[in-house]
Design a protein around this motif. Structure first.
Motif, PDB file in Angstrom:
ATOM      1  N   VAL A 280      21.946  23.013 -19.101  1.00 12.47           N
ATOM      2  CA  VAL A 280      21.999  21.689 -19.715  1.00 12.47           C
ATOM      3  C   VAL A 280      22.323  20.636 -18.659  1.00 12.47           C
ATOM      4  O   VAL A 280      21.924  19.470 -18.771  1.00 12.47           O
ATOM      5  CB  VAL A 280      23.043  21.669 -20.853  1.00 12.47           C
ATOM      6  CG1 VAL A 280      23.452  20.247 -21.211  1.00 12.47           C
ATOM      7  CG2 VAL A 280      22.482  22.363 -22.095  1.00 12.47           C
ATOM      8  N   ASN A 281      23.040  21.081 -17.631  1.00 12.99           N
ATOM      9  CA  ASN A 281      23.462  20.164 -16.570  1.00 12.99           C
ATOM     10  C   ASN A 281      22.652  20.350 -15.292  1.00 12.99           C
ATOM     11  O   ASN A 281      23.174  20.192 -14.188  1.00 12.99           O
ATOM     12  CB  ASN A 281      24.951  20.379 -16.284  1.00 12.99           C
ATOM     13  CG  ASN A 281      25.826  19.926 -17.424  1.00 12.99           C
ATOM     14  OD1 ASN A 281      26.066  18.740 -17.608  1.00 12.99           O
ATOM     15  ND2 ASN A 281      26.295  20.875 -18.218  1.00 12.99           N
ATOM     16  N   LEU A 282      21.366  20.704 -15.450  1.00 13.72           N
ATOM     17  CA  LEU A 282      20.524  20.900 -14.269  1.00 13.72           C
ATOM     18  C   LEU A 282      20.483  19.675 -13.341  1.00 13.72           C
ATOM     19  O   LEU A 282      20.516  19.832 -12.121  1.00 13.72           O
ATOM     20  CB  LEU A 282      19.104  21.289 -14.699  1.00 13.72           C
ATOM     21  CG  LEU A 282      18.896  22.759 -15.073  1.00 13.72           C
ATOM     22  CD1 LEU A 282      17.463  22.993 -15.521  1.00 13.72           C
ATOM     23  CD2 LEU A 282      19.238  23.676 -13.902  1.00 13.72           C
ATOM     24  N   PRO A 283      20.411  18.436 -13.883  1.00 13.93           N
ATOM     25  CA  PRO A 283      20.445  17.287 -12.965  1.00 13.93           C
ATOM     26  C   PRO A 283      21.731  17.258 -12.137  1.00 13.93           C
ATOM     27  O   PRO A 283      21.703  16.964 -10.941  1.00 13.93           O
ATOM     28  CB  PRO A 283      20.353  16.081 -13.901  1.00 13.93           C
ATOM     29  CG  PRO A 283      19.665  16.611 -15.121  1.00 13.93           C
ATOM     30  CD  PRO A 283      20.173  18.016 -15.280  1.00 13.93           C
ATOM     31  N   GLU A 284      22.858  17.566 -12.798  1.00 15.99           N
ATOM     32  CA  GLU A 284      24.126  17.611 -12.072  1.00 15.99           C
ATOM     33  C   GLU A 284      24.125  18.740 -11.061  1.00 15.99           C
ATOM     34  O   GLU A 284      24.601  18.597  -9.936  1.00 15.99           O
ATOM     35  CB  GLU A 284      25.282  17.798 -13.072  1.00 15.99           C
ATOM     36  CG  GLU A 284      26.672  17.732 -12.455  1.00 15.99           C
ATOM     37  CD  GLU A 284      27.041  16.331 -12.009  1.00 15.99           C
ATOM     38  OE1 GLU A 284      27.897  16.210 -11.121  1.00 15.99           O
ATOM     39  OE2 GLU A 284      26.467  15.366 -12.530  1.00 15.99           O
TER      40      GLU A 284
ATOM     41  N   SER B 288      30.085  17.398 -16.373  1.00 16.98           N
ATOM     42  CA  SER B 288      30.424  18.047 -15.111  1.00 16.98           C
ATOM     43  C   SER B 288      31.445  19.162 -15.338  1.00 16.98           C
ATOM     44  O   SER B 288      31.391  20.213 -14.690  1.00 16.98           O
ATOM     45  CB  SER B 288      30.978  17.022 -14.116  1.00 16.98           C
ATOM     46  OG  SER B 288      29.992  16.069 -13.771  1.00 16.98           O
ATOM     47  N   LEU B 289      32.375  18.939 -16.254  1.00 16.80           N
ATOM     48  CA  LEU B 289      33.358  19.970 -16.575  1.00 16.80           C
ATOM     49  C   LEU B 289      32.705  21.136 -17.314  1.00 16.80           C
ATOM     50  O   LEU B 289      33.118  22.290 -17.157  1.00 16.80           O
ATOM     51  CB  LEU B 289      34.496  19.376 -17.405  1.00 16.80           C
ATOM     52  CG  LEU B 289      35.377  18.366 -16.668  1.00 16.80           C
ATOM     53  CD1 LEU B 289      36.391  17.743 -17.630  1.00 16.80           C
ATOM     54  CD2 LEU B 289      36.105  19.034 -15.505  1.00 16.80           C
ATOM     55  N   MET B 290      31.671  20.853 -18.130  1.00 19.39           N
ATOM     56  CA  MET B 290      30.897  21.937 -18.740  1.00 19.39           C
ATOM     57  C   MET B 290      30.250  22.802 -17.662  1.00 19.39           C
ATOM     58  O   MET B 290      30.246  24.034 -17.743  1.00 19.39           O
ATOM     59  CB  MET B 290      29.820  21.365 -19.659  1.00 19.39           C
ATOM     60  CG  MET B 290      30.323  20.799 -20.972  1.00 19.39           C
ATOM     61  SD  MET B 290      28.996  19.979 -21.909  1.00 19.39           S
ATOM     62  CE  MET B 290      27.869  21.344 -22.212  1.00 19.39           C
ATOM     63  N   LEU B 291      29.702  22.140 -16.648  1.00 18.75           N
ATOM     64  CA  LEU B 291      29.088  22.872 -15.542  1.00 18.75           C
ATOM     65  C   LEU B 291      30.132  23.716 -14.819  1.00 18.75           C
ATOM     66  O   LEU B 291      29.895  24.898 -14.525  1.00 18.75           O
ATOM     67  CB  LEU B 291      28.443  21.890 -14.570  1.00 18.75           C
ATOM     68  CG  LEU B 291      27.834  22.491 -13.297  1.00 18.75           C
ATOM     69  CD1 LEU B 291      26.707  23.463 -13.655  1.00 18.75           C
ATOM     70  CD2 LEU B 291      27.329  21.381 -12.381  1.00 18.75           C
ATOM     71  N   MET B 292      31.290  23.134 -14.550  1.00 20.19           N
ATOM     72  CA  MET B 292      32.375  23.891 -13.896  1.00 20.19           C
ATOM     73  C   MET B 292      32.780  25.084 -14.737  1.00 20.19           C
ATOM     74  O   MET B 292      32.950  26.202 -14.235  1.00 20.19           O
ATOM     75  CB  MET B 292      33.575  22.969 -13.667  1.00 20.19           C
ATOM     76  CG  MET B 292      34.781  23.688 -13.062  1.00 20.19           C
ATOM     77  SD  MET B 292      36.215  22.604 -12.926  1.00 20.19           S
ATOM     78  CE  MET B 292      37.466  23.767 -12.345  1.00 20.19           C
TER      79      MET B 292
END
Length: 338
Positions: A134-138, A254-258
């Motif tokens: 979901v956070n591919l751009p990040e 960003s925290l979801m990605l982490m």
């Protein structure tokens, strides 16, 4: 436990991860950030985390319905005991611990409940990968030199994790949807086992297969998936609350990605409590997102402690209130209940 090679292998892996996560940092500054953190933010963080544990208990109750209807209130202490076990024993031994306690309290076969626990872990992994993608751009913004160890960087970990978890989910879904075919495959493979063990292996495998019944219904599978998403969004909310105790601010995404990267990394062998395997990727993601290393390290270490201590203490409380003890009694119960 101290004589088993898996324990020492986990210690070595954790030490390597800790070295790579803390090298080059000014540890005095890290300690200074830890001392100056506004710890009252941990209160809502811990509260929302335990709401997530309640959802975990509901999810397990839901998955066990084809075997036995057990209310969520009964499941909650067993789940906390299991997470306590994961935090203090190596190799996620808490999963076996809660399966054995469920056998003792509710009479559910250990092999069947372990099947549901493995399915839980697979769904957790799939959702964690979902958080990553979901956070591919990040993810694309993260610098290539934000590697965890050597040439293994964050994006490589995401790709490898995708193959592992989606492959495992497909296998379990097929086994659940086609039980007779799975049983036939099992019968063809049994001659490979020693003759004296074949009947026992078959009985264990069939009970394990019965634990997958919740995956036979698309509606039930969707419910398990949605509950898993809620669980991990609540855990990400804890990351968000703890972040406010420190002098930096990044987005919830960003925290979801982490969260996704960290929990994928903790599937690797490590010392009890995921020492190193939690901290190294957490620090790496934050540093790659532009957070100074000392602040990233202080936040990650405090977050790790906030995730470890509350559930471990509550699990120990429930564990000491019931008669089963880790050791010979657990081993005997497990061998009799599979």
């Amino acid at each position: 436990m101290l004589r088993r090679w898996q324990f020492w292998a986990g210690i070595v892996i954790s030490a390597i991860f800790l070295y790579f996560s803390l090298r080059g940092l000014k540890l005095g500054e890290v300690w200074g950030y830890i001392r100056s953190a506004q710890y009252f933010w941990l209160i809502p963080g811990v509260a929302v985390y335990f709401i997530g544990v309640w959802f975990r208990s509901w999810r397990w109750h839901y998955m066990l319905r084809p075997l036995k209807k057990i209310d969520t209130r009964t499941m909650f202490p067993i789940v906390t005991i299991g997470y306590m076990g994961n935090n203090i024993y190596p190799a996620r031994a808490g999963e076996v611990l809660r399966a054995v306690i469920l056998k003792q309290r509710e009479g559910v076969a250990v092999s069947a409940s372990l099947a549901t626990i493995i399915v839980e872990r697979i769904f957790d992994g799939v959702v964690m990968l979902g958080f990553v993608f979901v956070n591919l751009p990040e993810l694309a913004r993260l610098t290539h030199d934000s590697g965890l160890i050597g040439n293994i960087d964050i994006r490589t970990l995401a790709v490898l994790g995708s193959a592992a978890f989606f492959g495992a989910l497909l296998v379990f879904l097929l086994a659940a949807m086609f039980p007779r075919t799975t049983e036939a495959i099992l019968d063809r493979l049994l001659p490979l086992a020693p003759k004296r063990l074949r009947e026992k292996i078959r009985a264990i495998a069939l009970r394990f297969l019965s634990g997958l019944e919740s995956l036979r219904s698309p509606a039930d599978t969707l419910m398990i998936f949605l509950t898993t998403v809620i669980i991990w969004l609540l855990e990400t909310a804890k990351y968000w609350f703890v972040m406010h105790a420190f002098a930096f601010n990044i987005s919830f995404f960003s925290l979801m990605l982490m969260n996704g990267i960290v929990n994928l990394a903790t599937t690797l062998p490590s010392a009890p409590g995921y020492v190193g395997t939690f901290d190294a990727p957490g620090i790496a993601v934050l540093v790659a997102s532009g957070i100074p290393g000392e602040i990233a390290a202080s936040y990650t270490l405090v977050l790790h402690a906030a995730l470890w201590f509350p559930i471990t203490l509550l699990g120990a409380y429930y564990y000491l209130r019931q008669p089963l003890r880790w050791g010979r009694e657990i081993d005997q119960a497990g061998s009799q209940g599979v």
